[in-house]
Design an enzyme around this catalytic site. Structure first.
Site, PDB file in Angstrom:
ATOM      1  N   SER A 171      48.158  17.142  39.603  1.00 43.28           N
ATOM      2  CA  SER A 171      46.836  17.753  39.666  1.00 43.28           C
ATOM      3  C   SER A 171      46.072  17.255  40.888  1.00 43.28           C
ATOM      4  O   SER A 171      46.276  16.122  41.347  1.00 43.28           O
ATOM      5  CB  SER A 171      46.032  17.402  38.405  1.00 43.28           C
ATOM      6  OG  SER A 171      44.674  17.774  38.530  1.00 43.28           O
ATOM      7  N   TYR A 230      43.006  11.231  32.820  1.00 43.18           N
ATOM      8  CA  TYR A 230      43.802  12.345  33.329  1.00 43.18           C
ATOM      9  C   TYR A 230      44.169  12.134  34.793  1.00 43.18           C
ATOM     10  O   TYR A 230      45.335  12.271  35.191  1.00 43.18           O
ATOM     11  CB  TYR A 230      43.014  13.644  33.166  1.00 43.18           C
ATOM     12  CG  TYR A 230      43.718  14.870  33.691  1.00 43.18           C
ATOM     13  CD1 TYR A 230      44.823  15.394  33.023  1.00 43.18           C
ATOM     14  CD2 TYR A 230      43.264  15.520  34.842  1.00 43.18           C
ATOM     15  CE1 TYR A 230      45.461  16.536  33.493  1.00 43.18           C
ATOM     16  CE2 TYR A 230      43.901  16.655  35.317  1.00 43.18           C
ATOM     17  CZ  TYR A 230      44.996  17.158  34.641  1.00 43.18           C
ATOM     18  OH  TYR A 230      45.629  18.277  35.119  1.00 43.18           O
ATOM     19  N   LYS A 239      47.905  11.623  36.410  1.00 44.36           N
ATOM     20  CA  LYS A 239      48.445  12.583  37.371  1.00 44.36           C
ATOM     21  C   LYS A 239      48.731  11.929  38.724  1.00 44.36           C
ATOM     22  O   LYS A 239      49.671  12.321  39.429  1.00 44.36           O
ATOM     23  CB  LYS A 239      47.491  13.769  37.533  1.00 44.36           C
ATOM     24  CG  LYS A 239      47.443  14.688  36.315  1.00 44.36           C
ATOM     25  CD  LYS A 239      48.811  15.256  35.963  1.00 44.36           C
ATOM     26  CE  LYS A 239      48.724  16.360  34.927  1.00 44.36           C
ATOM     27  NZ  LYS A 239      50.066  16.872  34.524  1.00 44.36           N
TER      28      LYS A 239
END
Length: 262
Positions: A146, A159, A163
């Site tokens: 991401s 998150y 990532k």
């Protein structure tokens, strides 16, 4: 012709998170390029629908409904591919995700769960798939990372950290598995999938996010599927250990969660 280098005739792929969104679009794209596909996700009904699209493209689909937050379930997909199709050439580690949460509400356990779902599952499948790929003469792995593994914004600690780890895992795995297995990743920007239904349903928010994206639009699943096809086909045969940024030109998050100063 140069377009022939994008063909995957006779190849076999595993796509995780294939029931909808990026995973579904990727599975259909690989099938249209000539690959048979193992489709894995939690919801069988969604997978059956995608399998119909794969078969409409003239290829075969194997449906595996499983909880892919379990690394063992992810690893089992390698055997599912060789059992159904006799070989394995391509792995797309698409499953992942973590809900936003402020730092003080992010427990060590929450961070560990984000790492497991986004990194450990990808490693489990890649590790299990490698022997089959080597037996087939080589292969390609694409990890879906991401833009938030590269740019910083409030609320994305778990998150974004996971990532970012997946992006560097890609570089390290590529070094270990070259030259026969190529490992690359895609750093995905904001893509209109079911996970962003709140954005699609709010025209004002959607417009603001578009204006905060240099290309002035949000991504479509097919934007990512096209990049996966490039990285897994002979067209991308000279890439390894790279993170392709398919994010509309983002240099900062385009969704401000509005978290206040502490």
């Amino acid at each position: 012709m140069i377009l022939d280098r994008f063909l995957l005739t006779g190849r076999v792929a595993v796509v995780t998170g294939a029931g909808r969104g990026i995973g579904a679009a990727t599975a259909v794209a690989l099938a249209e390029a000539g690959a048979d596909v193992v489709l894995a996700a939690r919801t069988e009904e969604q997978l059956r629908e995608v399998a119909g699209q794969v078969e409409a493209a003239g290829r075969k689909a194997e449906v595996v409904a499983a909880d892919l937050s379990d690394p063992a379930a992810a690893a089992a997909l390698a055997d599912a591919a060789t059992g159904a199709f006799g070989r394995l050439d391509i792995v797309v580690n698409n499953v992942g995700g973590t809900l936003p949460r402020p730092l003080l509400e992010t427990s060590p356990r929450f961070l560990e769960e984000a790492f497991r779902f986004n990194v450990a599952t990808a490693h489990a499948l890649t590790r299990a798939a490698a022997p089959a790929m080597l037996a087939a003469g080589g292969g390609a792995v694409v990890n879906i990372s991401s833009a938030l593994g590269r740019v910083a914004g409030r609320g994305y600690l778990a998150y974004g950290t996971a990532k970012a780890a997946l992006a560097h895992y890609t570089r390290l795995a590529a070094a270990d598995l070259a030259p026969k297995i190529r490992v690359n990743a895609i750093a995905v920007g904001t893509v209109l999938t079911s996970a962003l239904e709140i954005v699609a349903a709010n025209p004002e928010l959607k417009e603001r996010m578009e204006q905060d994206t240099p290309l002035r639009r949000l991504g479509e699943p097919e934007d990512i599927a096209a990049a996966v096809l490039y990285l897994t086909s002979p067209a991308g045969a000279y890439l390894a250990g790279k993170v392709l940024e398919v994010d509309g030109g983002l240099q900062a998050p385009n969704l401000d969660l509005g978290l206040p100063d502490l």
